[in-house]
Structure formats: C-alpha cells, structure tokens
Enzyme design. Structure first.
Site, PDB file in Angstrom:
ATOM      1  N   TYR A 299     -24.400 -24.789 -17.259  1.00  0.00           N
ATOM      2  CA  TYR A 299     -24.919 -25.107 -15.954  1.00  0.00           C
ATOM      3  C   TYR A 299     -24.319 -26.885 -15.913  1.00  0.00           C
ATOM      4  O   TYR A 299     -24.118 -27.154 -14.616  1.00  0.00           O
ATOM      5  CB  TYR A 299     -26.629 -25.566 -16.473  1.00  0.00           C
ATOM      6  CG  TYR A 299     -27.254 -26.246 -15.491  1.00  0.00           C
ATOM      7  CD1 TYR A 299     -27.213 -25.861 -14.067  1.00  0.00           C
ATOM      8  CD2 TYR A 299     -27.936 -27.416 -15.953  1.00  0.00           C
ATOM      9  CE1 TYR A 299     -28.140 -26.720 -13.144  1.00  0.00           C
ATOM     10  CE2 TYR A 299     -28.673 -28.097 -14.959  1.00  0.00           C
ATOM     11  CZ  TYR A 299     -28.727 -27.857 -13.471  1.00  0.00           C
ATOM     12  OH  TYR A 299     -29.311 -28.544 -12.585  1.00  0.00           O
TER      13      TYR A 299
ATOM     14  N   THR B 242     -27.505 -33.274 -11.395  1.00  0.00           N
ATOM     15  CA  THR B 242     -28.576 -33.121 -12.460  1.00  0.00           C
ATOM     16  C   THR B 242     -27.816 -34.422 -13.514  1.00  0.00           C
ATOM     17  O   THR B 242     -26.500 -34.485 -13.536  1.00  0.00           O
ATOM     18  CB  THR B 242     -28.488 -31.699 -13.012  1.00  0.00           C
ATOM     19  OG1 THR B 242     -28.780 -31.969 -14.367  1.00  0.00           O
ATOM     20  CG2 THR B 242     -27.096 -31.228 -13.362  1.00  0.00           C
TER      21      THR B 242
END
Length: 326
Positions: free
Chosen positions: A143, A119
């Site tokens: 995250y 990501t």
C-alpha cells in the site's frame, strides 16, 4: 474564474465525500468520478456523479470533455494495508496503473492543478517522535509503496509536464460530518474508532488491543487522529493554493498530538456511556509504537489548522454510527 468545476476522483468515498461537501460550501462545483467499488452513491450529494474506472482512459476523456474541470482531486484507490500484502497485484493495478491513467488524461485535458490523497504510510517506520516531510520515505507494505510511486510520478510530471500538485499525506482520518449526513463507511471496517464504536453498540462482541507493552504512557500504540472535515478543509486550501499559482509541494496532515489505543477506548466509552469488552492480544507485525505528524509545513503553506479534538472526533463518529441501522 467562471468555471469552478472540480473533478473529485473517488468522491463517493469517506474523505472524498466530505471534501465534496466542503468544496460546494466554498463555491466550487464538485463532479464525482467513482466506480463505486468502495464509495457509496448515497454520499454523492453536492454535484454530479459520473460512474467509471480510472483505468478506463476513454471514459475519463469523456468526463474531462463534458465538464472541463479546473482541477483534479484524486482519492480513488485501494487503502487496506493488510489486503495489500495478500493481493499486491490489485493494489499496483488500481493505485499505480489507475493513477497514471488519470494523470495522463489530466495532462491531455490541459488541467494544471492536481491534489493527491497520499498517506503517512510512505514514510515506513518512524525515525523521530514527530514525522515531518523531510523524514526518509521507506514504506514497509505494498500500500505505502504504491502511494510513493504516484508521489514520485507527480514530482516528475510537475518538473517536465507543467502539472503542479499538492501531495497530502494523512495520518489517521477519523470522525464524521457533525450534522450526520455522511460518515465513515468501509466494508470491511478496519479502523480503530469505528471498531470501538461498533463494540459499544453491540454490533461486534469485543474490541481487540494488539500489544500492551509498547514504550508509551499506557503501553498501547499512539496514533495521530485528524478529523475528516479538517482533511477536507486542507484539500480545498490546497486547491486554492494551486489555482493561485502555487508550486508542487508535499504536506503532512495531522494534529501533532497522539492518542493511545486505550485513550480512544476510554473516549468512546465516555461519549457513548456504554462499556466495551476488550481483548488483549500480542503485537502485530509492522505496527509502529508512535505515529504522529509534524504539520508545520501545512500550516505555513496553506494556513491550515486542525480544529477538532479527539473528543469531538469521537462525538461526531458516534452520532454517525449510532444513527445507522447496520
């Protein structure tokens, strides 16, 4: 290569299922390994489903032995940024411990090719208008940090264990299969385009815009939306690249052009022909003004080129969401 089995971990989820569809179309046999905590059994249409958790080494060993995959594509993980700040323990357990368990099983099985779903959150706050792979990685939430830890492990495993990998850092995945077979289905939904479509469909009363005073062309945040089938295409190209002897590499996946929140809303209203009630609210902590990818390296290494415009992204998403009964 007679065996073309590919273990797609998390293959019942949004991007994983679209990648399975693309793998099957290009001659591979996807084998989905998923605990169905976020994925959907209905999305497993192009190969076998093996239920299991990546933290269960014994179950992983069974599946590797049964199918002898030539490669692993790893999508499984917790992805909701806000949840990661409320419950970081589960994110480290699932994203880090789970991924290390999967990597251990992969190496033990003698598999040499690994594609990792990462990501742009590993970069943190952007220091340039368009982010390339040399940008400093300094994630601002659990995250992003859990994904970065796995990236770092992959670099070590490549250097010392002979496991080559392609790390794919997505920007904003969006859209759906144009035929409407599968699409974006998260519970709860937190992504901009599905939320806007739900508002247009009357499934939620309104859409909230957080911040209208950013230094952008209309005051709202800019994001780089890339069609899920363009992401799927990149994963299959990454697999081909590794199986042809390619070295470990990290690549950004985005269009290189940003769309503001207001432009997304305008596009959804145009495509749907319906109005959206909009609530304007203050900025959220941690939201960047602009997040846009420089994907030149993916073009160079994989020959990858995004094909879908923001209008086509919204059209395919609208077809999927408007056809569902919920």
């Amino acid at each position: 290569m007679t065996n073309k089995n590919v273990l797609v971990v998390g293959g019942a989820g949004y991007i994983g299922s679209h990648t399975c569809m693309e793998l099957a179309a290009r001659g591979y046999t996807p084998v989905v390994f998923d605990n169905l905590s976020n994925g959907h059994r209905e999305f497993v249409r192009w190969g076998a489903l093996e239920e299991g958790d990546i933290r269960d080494r014994a179950r992983l060993n069974e599946v590797f032995e049964k199918y002898a995959p030539v490669a692993v594509v790893h999508f499984a993980g917790s992805i909701e940024v806000g949840q990661s700040t409320r419950d970081p323990v589960s994110f480290y357990d699932n994203n880090v411990i789970g991924s290390l368990s999967l990597l251990e099983a992969t190496i033990a099985a003698g598999v040499k090719a690994f594609v990792f779903s990462s990501t742009c959150a590993t970069y943190g706050l952007p220091e340039s208008a368009a982010i390339d792979e040399t940008h400093r990685q300094s994630p601002i939430n659990p995250y992003g940090r859990t994904k970065l830890i796995v990236e770092q492990a992959l670099l070590d495993y490549s250097q010392y264990c002979g496991l080559n990998s392609v790390i794919l850092r997505y920007f904003n995945a969006a859209g759906a299969d144009p035929q409407g077979q599968i699409g974006e289905w998260h519970e709860p939904e937190t992504h901009v385009i599905p939320l806007a479509i739900d508002a247009a469909l009357g499934r939620r009363p309104s859409f909230s815009v957080f911040g209208t005073d950013y230094d952008t062309r209309d005051g709202t945040c800019v994001r780089d939306y890339v069609h899920v089938l363009d992401l799927a295409d990149a994963h299959v190209r990454a697999l081909d690249y590794l199986l042809e002897g390619g070295d470990t590499v990290a690549l950004n996946l985005g269009t290189g052009s940003g769309t503001t929140v207001k432009e997304v809303l305008d596009t959804v209203m145009t495509v749907s022909g319906r109005p959206i009630t909009v609530n304007y609210a203050d900025r959220r902590d941690g939201d960047s003004t602009v997040l846009v990818a420089d994907s030149a390296r993916a073009r160079s290494v994989l020959g990858w080129q995004p094909r879908y415009s923001i209008e086509e992204i919204v059209q395919t998403a609208w077809k999927w969401h408007s056809s569902r009964n919920s």
